[in-house]
Scaffold this motif. Structure first.
Motif, PDB file in Angstrom:
ATOM      1  N   ASP A  68       0.869  -1.185   0.000  1.00 49.52           N
ATOM      2  CA  ASP A  68       0.000   0.000   0.000  1.00 49.52           C
ATOM      3  C   ASP A  68       0.903   1.231   0.000  1.00 49.52           C
ATOM      4  O   ASP A  68       1.804   1.352   0.851  1.00 49.52           O
ATOM      5  CB  ASP A  68      -0.879  -0.048   1.260  1.00 49.52           C
ATOM      6  N   CYS A  69       0.648   2.146  -0.886  1.00 47.32           N
ATOM      7  CA  CYS A  69       1.564   3.293  -1.007  1.00 47.32           C
ATOM      8  C   CYS A  69       1.565   4.159   0.257  1.00 47.32           C
ATOM      9  O   CYS A  69       2.534   4.879   0.513  1.00 47.32           O
ATOM     10  CB  CYS A  69       1.247   4.113  -2.250  1.00 47.32           C
ATOM     11  N   LEU A  70       0.510   4.054   1.078  1.00 41.91           N
ATOM     12  CA  LEU A  70       0.517   4.826   2.323  1.00 41.91           C
ATOM     13  C   LEU A  70       1.600   4.286   3.248  1.00 41.91           C
ATOM     14  O   LEU A  70       2.430   5.037   3.776  1.00 41.91           O
ATOM     15  CB  LEU A  70      -0.865   4.754   2.993  1.00 41.91           C
ATOM     16  N   ASP A 107     -11.081  10.275   1.902  1.00 43.30           N
ATOM     17  CA  ASP A 107     -10.175   9.990   3.030  1.00 43.30           C
ATOM     18  C   ASP A 107      -8.959   9.211   2.554  1.00 43.30           C
ATOM     19  O   ASP A 107      -7.830   9.466   2.979  1.00 43.30           O
ATOM     20  CB  ASP A 107     -10.892   9.145   4.100  1.00 43.30           C
ATOM     21  N   PHE A 108      -9.225   8.237   1.669  1.00 46.06           N
ATOM     22  CA  PHE A 108      -8.140   7.404   1.127  1.00 46.06           C
ATOM     23  C   PHE A 108      -7.084   8.298   0.456  1.00 46.06           C
ATOM     24  O   PHE A 108      -5.889   8.193   0.732  1.00 46.06           O
ATOM     25  CB  PHE A 108      -8.755   6.423   0.113  1.00 46.06           C
ATOM     26  N   LEU A 109      -7.539   9.205  -0.392  1.00 48.08           N
ATOM     27  CA  LEU A 109      -6.579  10.060  -1.100  1.00 48.08           C
ATOM     28  C   LEU A 109      -5.922  11.061  -0.149  1.00 48.08           C
ATOM     29  O   LEU A 109      -4.705  11.292  -0.216  1.00 48.08           O
ATOM     30  CB  LEU A 109      -7.275  10.823  -2.235  1.00 48.08           C
ATOM     31  N   GLN A 164      -2.143  -4.534 -22.010  1.00 52.45           N
ATOM     32  CA  GLN A 164      -3.499  -4.851 -21.559  1.00 52.45           C
ATOM     33  C   GLN A 164      -3.676  -4.680 -20.055  1.00 52.45           C
ATOM     34  O   GLN A 164      -4.528  -5.349 -19.479  1.00 52.45           O
ATOM     35  CB  GLN A 164      -3.914  -6.277 -21.971  1.00 52.45           C
ATOM     36  N   TYR A 165      -2.858  -3.838 -19.414  1.00 48.88           N
ATOM     37  CA  TYR A 165      -3.145  -3.543 -18.015  1.00 48.88           C
ATOM     38  C   TYR A 165      -4.337  -2.590 -18.002  1.00 48.88           C
ATOM     39  O   TYR A 165      -4.374  -1.634 -18.767  1.00 48.88           O
ATOM     40  CB  TYR A 165      -1.935  -2.904 -17.313  1.00 48.88           C
ATOM     41  N   PRO A 166      -5.341  -2.832 -17.156  1.00 49.60           N
ATOM     42  CA  PRO A 166      -6.515  -1.956 -17.200  1.00 49.60           C
ATOM     43  C   PRO A 166      -6.135  -0.499 -16.940  1.00 49.60           C
ATOM     44  O   PRO A 166      -5.371  -0.220 -16.025  1.00 49.60           O
ATOM     45  CB  PRO A 166      -7.424  -2.509 -16.089  1.00 49.60           C
ATOM     46  N   THR A 167      -6.651   0.366 -17.779  1.00 48.13           N
ATOM     47  CA  THR A 167      -6.407   1.822 -17.757  1.00 48.13           C
ATOM     48  C   THR A 167      -4.924   2.204 -17.920  1.00 48.13           C
ATOM     49  O   THR A 167      -4.506   3.272 -17.473  1.00 48.13           O
ATOM     50  CB  THR A 167      -7.012   2.526 -16.506  1.00 48.13           C
ATOM     51  N   GLN A 168      -4.181   1.353 -18.597  1.00 45.11           N
ATOM     52  CA  GLN A 168      -2.758   1.649 -18.889  1.00 45.11           C
ATOM     53  C   GLN A 168      -2.640   2.972 -19.657  1.00 45.11           C
ATOM     54  O   GLN A 168      -3.380   3.210 -20.607  1.00 45.11           O
ATOM     55  CB  GLN A 168      -2.195   0.511 -19.746  1.00 45.11           C
ATOM     56  N   LYS A 169      -1.718   3.827 -19.260  1.00 42.26           N
ATOM     57  CA  LYS A 169      -1.543   5.121 -19.916  1.00 42.26           C
ATOM     58  C   LYS A 169      -0.394   5.058 -20.928  1.00 42.26           C
ATOM     59  O   LYS A 169       0.529   4.254 -20.778  1.00 42.26           O
ATOM     60  CB  LYS A 169      -1.246   6.217 -18.869  1.00 42.26           C
ATOM     61  N   PHE A 178       1.064   4.585  -7.501  1.00 42.74           N
ATOM     62  CA  PHE A 178       0.017   3.663  -8.000  1.00 42.74           C
ATOM     63  C   PHE A 178       0.472   3.213  -9.386  1.00 42.74           C
ATOM     64  O   PHE A 178      -0.190   3.486 -10.385  1.00 42.74           O
ATOM     65  CB  PHE A 178      -1.328   4.380  -8.118  1.00 42.74           C
ATOM     66  N   CYS A 179       1.605   2.528  -9.456  1.00 41.09           N
ATOM     67  CA  CYS A 179       2.309   2.431 -10.749  1.00 41.09           C
ATOM     68  C   CYS A 179       1.663   1.487 -11.754  1.00 41.09           C
ATOM     69  O   CYS A 179       1.975   1.551 -12.938  1.00 41.09           O
ATOM     70  CB  CYS A 179       3.775   2.086 -10.540  1.00 41.09           C
ATOM     71  N   GLY A 180       0.742   0.602 -11.333  1.00 40.92           N
ATOM     72  CA  GLY A 180       0.081  -0.295 -12.292  1.00 40.92           C
ATOM     73  C   GLY A 180       1.109  -1.050 -13.116  1.00 40.92           C
ATOM     74  O   GLY A 180       1.997  -1.721 -12.573  1.00 40.92           O
ATOM     75  N   GLY A 225       3.503   0.180 -14.715  1.00 36.97           N
ATOM     76  CA  GLY A 225       4.829   0.796 -14.668  1.00 36.97           C
ATOM     77  C   GLY A 225       5.124   1.813 -15.758  1.00 36.97           C
ATOM     78  O   GLY A 225       6.297   2.139 -16.007  1.00 36.97           O
ATOM     79  N   THR A 226       4.094   2.393 -16.370  1.00 36.40           N
ATOM     80  CA  THR A 226       4.314   3.339 -17.478  1.00 36.40           C
ATOM     81  C   THR A 226       5.225   4.507 -17.066  1.00 36.40           C
ATOM     82  O   THR A 226       6.151   4.864 -17.798  1.00 36.40           O
ATOM     83  CB  THR A 226       2.946   3.883 -17.973  1.00 36.40           C
ATOM     84  N   THR A 227       4.982   5.069 -15.902  1.00 37.18           N
ATOM     85  CA  THR A 227       5.804   6.211 -15.451  1.00 37.18           C
ATOM     86  C   THR A 227       7.269   5.792 -15.314  1.00 37.18           C
ATOM     87  O   THR A 227       8.187   6.543 -15.657  1.00 37.18           O
ATOM     88  CB  THR A 227       5.309   6.704 -14.071  1.00 37.18           C
ATOM     89  N   GLY A 261       8.530   2.870  -7.946  1.00 37.56           N
ATOM     90  CA  GLY A 261       7.136   2.543  -8.244  1.00 37.56           C
ATOM     91  C   GLY A 261       6.571   1.711  -7.112  1.00 37.56           C
ATOM     92  O   GLY A 261       7.290   0.905  -6.502  1.00 37.56           O
ATOM     93  N   ILE A 262       5.304   1.933  -6.805  1.00 34.74           N
ATOM     94  CA  ILE A 262       4.641   1.150  -5.747  1.00 34.74           C
ATOM     95  C   ILE A 262       3.302   0.666  -6.296  1.00 34.74           C
ATOM     96  O   ILE A 262       2.605   1.424  -6.991  1.00 34.74           O
ATOM     97  CB  ILE A 262       4.354   2.026  -4.495  1.00 34.74           C
ATOM     98  N   ASP A 263       2.944  -0.565  -5.995  1.00 36.48           N
ATOM     99  CA  ASP A 263       1.574  -1.010  -6.315  1.00 36.48           C
ATOM    100  C   ASP A 263       1.149  -2.080  -5.319  1.00 36.48           C
ATOM    101  O   ASP A 263       1.962  -2.886  -4.862  1.00 36.48           O
ATOM    102  CB  ASP A 263       1.461  -1.533  -7.748  1.00 36.48           C
TER     103      ASP A 263
HETATM  104  C1  LIG Z   1      -5.179   3.227 -12.751  1.00 40.48           C
HETATM  105  S1  LIG Z   1      -4.098   1.976 -12.272  1.00 40.48           S
HETATM  106  C2  LIG Z   1      -2.533   2.632 -12.738  1.00 40.48           C
HETATM  107  C3  LIG Z   1      -2.241   2.394 -14.185  1.00 40.48           C
HETATM  108  C4  LIG Z   1      -0.879   2.874 -14.598  1.00 40.48           C
HETATM  109  N1  LIG Z   1      -0.793   4.321 -14.637  1.00 40.48           N
HETATM  110  C5  LIG Z   1      -0.463   2.293 -15.931  1.00 40.48           C
HETATM  111  O1  LIG Z   1      -0.174   3.065 -16.897  1.00 40.48           O
HETATM  112  O2  LIG Z   1      -0.422   1.089 -16.049  1.00 40.48           O
HETATM  113  C6  LIG Z   1      -4.150   2.120 -10.550  1.00 40.48           C
HETATM  114  C7  LIG Z   1      -3.266   1.172  -9.797  1.00 40.48           C
HETATM  115  O3  LIG Z   1      -3.316   1.518  -8.414  1.00 40.48           O
HETATM  116  C8  LIG Z   1      -3.103   0.309  -7.668  1.00 40.48           C
HETATM  117  N2  LIG Z   1      -3.521   0.585  -6.281  1.00 40.48           N
HETATM  118  C9  LIG Z   1      -4.771   0.691  -5.778  1.00 40.48           C
HETATM  119  N3  LIG Z   1      -4.731   0.984  -4.469  1.00 40.48           N
HETATM  120  C10 LIG Z   1      -3.417   1.093  -4.131  1.00 40.48           C
HETATM  121  C11 LIG Z   1      -2.719   1.400  -2.934  1.00 40.48           C
HETATM  122  N4  LIG Z   1      -3.370   1.661  -1.799  1.00 40.48           N
HETATM  123  N5  LIG Z   1      -1.376   1.447  -2.973  1.00 40.48           N
HETATM  124  C12 LIG Z   1      -0.690   1.190  -4.116  1.00 40.48           C
HETATM  125  N6  LIG Z   1      -1.302   0.874  -5.271  1.00 40.48           N
HETATM  126  C13 LIG Z   1      -2.643   0.831  -5.288  1.00 40.48           C
HETATM  127  C14 LIG Z   1      -3.918  -0.716  -8.426  1.00 40.48           C
HETATM  128  O4  LIG Z   1      -3.473  -2.022  -8.143  1.00 40.48           O
HETATM  129  C15 LIG Z   1      -3.669  -0.281  -9.864  1.00 40.48           C
HETATM  130  O5  LIG Z   1      -2.591  -1.009 -10.418  1.00 40.48           O
END
Ligand SMILES: C[S@@+](CC[C@H](N)C(=O)[O-])C[C@H]1O[C@@H](n2cnc3c(N)ncnc32)[C@H](O)[C@@H]1O
Length: 405
Positions: free
Chosen positions: A10-12, A63-65, A210-215, A238-240, A242-244, A257-259
């Motif tokens: 968790d990135c927190l 609150d999460f953000l 094919q990562y969901p919402t990949q940028k 929230f690297c998903g 890893g695009t960044t 990167g954290i996910d």
């Molecule tokens: C919108 S996607 C990111 C996509 C990414 N920008 C890409 O291009 O692939 C959001 C990501 O946040 C991750 N995520 C959700 N909650 C999280 C948390 N508390 N800490 C770290 N990662 C989290 C999800 O697993 C997901 O991979």
């Protein structure tokens, strides 16, 4: 914390263990408050990649953000910035939270990322944009200017002629003592605006995993170039996929990167081993470039740094560099145009634009024209401009030097 690492968790929790004031740039693309599970099937259809974007209500999401923004603000350098990606689902919430953590005075831009995407007709306007909020930690933030080419439809006088303010503060063309227009120094282009037209990854793009919402990497490269330098440390919490991190690696920046998904961490590590980026012609030349060109400029000006010119009989392009502080004009002989006609049109343009060196590109031989005089020393008739520039040692490919006579 090691530079260039991808961390599961968790990135927190993870950012709580990062020292204060050490990160140069943070980009985050968190769940958007869509209240869905976001999923995509992999290209080989062997598995479904997903992440959860379901929330009890908007307070839970806020609150999460909020808790995470507080940590991100703490670990940013004073010169650092944060870019937060969201869309209409929660942009109103995100912006208020950023104001409260980073301060309204540190709001820099709302970037509208726009793209073409077709969808089945749903009642209402087609959504073709997302929002990215850019906040700095302080007034003293790092910012690199980026310039874009003029739109091909820009009036050439606006590019070439010097402007000044009249007594009413209105911008007008400057004139010399003889009442003639003054040619301005070579302009860098138009400063980048806050509306970015960057293509969405198409389903067949090589870069797409094919990562969901990949940028797209191109989007992240732009952010990185604006707000960081070589060797800086960039965090995507929230690297998903890893695009960044890929964009950082390709641009000589360090990254963390954290996910919270093991799968995402694994995919990111694999992508970093073998970075693949899709080249977008639309991005590099702009959509208007394709719509407006009647002649194939790329064919005749391949390898040459130029600005296309529209709606001008005598000029098809100008070189990005100048000669004796005056523009270098390019005219391409049209299919049904004699060489001499083209020559005369270019001569007329040269007179108005005060060019001292210009090129006429001959595209076909035409016997009748040879009976005429081509004795204007300012015009060189060439077949391959790139080769001529090379041999004349006129600089190509983005160098900013000027040619002196
Ligand atoms: C919108 S996607 C990111 C996509 C990414 N920008 C890409 O291009 O692939 C959001 C990501 O946040 C991750 N995520 C959700 N909650 C999280 C948390 N508390 N800490 C770290 N990662 C989290 C999800 O697993 C997901 O991979």
């Amino acid at each position: 914390m090691n530079k260039n690492s991808v961390i599961f968790g968790d990135c927190l929790d993870i950012t709580k263990n990062i020292d204060s004031g050490i990160i140069d740039l943070i980009y985050l693309d968190p769940p958007f408050f869509t209240n869905k599970i976001q999923k995509q099937t992999t290209k080989d259809r062997s598995k479904i990649l997903s992440f959860n974007d379901n929330w009890k209500n908007c307070d839970e999401y806020a609150d999460f953000l909020f808790l995470r923004f507080v940590e991100f603000q703490r670990i940013l350098k004073n010169t650092g910035s944060i870019f937060v990606h969201c869309d209409i689902n929660a942009n109103h919430i995100v912006r208020l939270l950023l104001d409260s953590v980073f301060g309204f005075q540190n709001f820099q831009s709302e970037i509208i990322w726009t793209y073409k995407r077709w969808s089945n007709s749903k009642k209402g306007l087609l959504r073709n944009h997302q929002n990215i909020y850019f906040y700095s930690k302080s007034k003293n933030f790092k910012f690199n200017f980026i310039y874009q080419d003029y739109s091909p439809a820009t009036n050439i006088d606006q590019i070439l002629q010097q402007r000044k303010r009249d007594e009413f503060g209105k911008s007008i063309y400057a004139k010399d003592s003889k009442g003639e227009v003054i040619i301005s120094e070579c302009k860098k282009g138009v400063p980048l605006s806050d509306v970015w037209d960057i293509p969405y990854l198409n389903p067949k793009a090589k870069e797409r995993i094919q990562y969901p919402t990949q940028k797209p990497i191109a989007l992240l490269e732009r952010i990185i170039k604006i707000a960081s330098s070589h060797g800086d440390l960039i965090l995507d919490p929230f690297c998903g996929s890893g695009t960044t991190l890929l964009a950082a690696k390709l641009n000589n920046r360090n990254f963390i990167g954290i996910d919270i998904s093991q799968e995402a961490v694994k995919i990111t590590k694999e992508r970093l081993e073998n970075p693949i980026k899709t080249h977008s012609v639309v991005l590099h030349k702009g959509r208007d470039y394709f719509l407006n060109q009647q002649i194939d400029l790329e064919k005749y000006l391949f390898g040459v740094e130029f600005i296309p010119v529209q709606r001008n009989n005598g000029i098809d392009a100008i070189l990005k560099q100048q000669f004796n502080n005056a523009p270098i004009l390019i005219k391409i002989q049209k299919e049904n145009e004699s060489l001499y006609d083209a020559y005369q049109k270019l001569q007329q343009a040269i007179k108005i634009k005060k060019s001292q060196k210009s090129f006429l590109i001959q595209t076909h031989s035409d016997v009748h024209s040879l009976l005429n005089n081509f004795d204007d020393h300012r015009i060189s008739i060439v077949k391959n401009l790139s080769a001529v520039l090379e041999s004349e040692k006129i600089f190509k490919n983005g160098t900013s030097s000027y040619l002196d006579s």
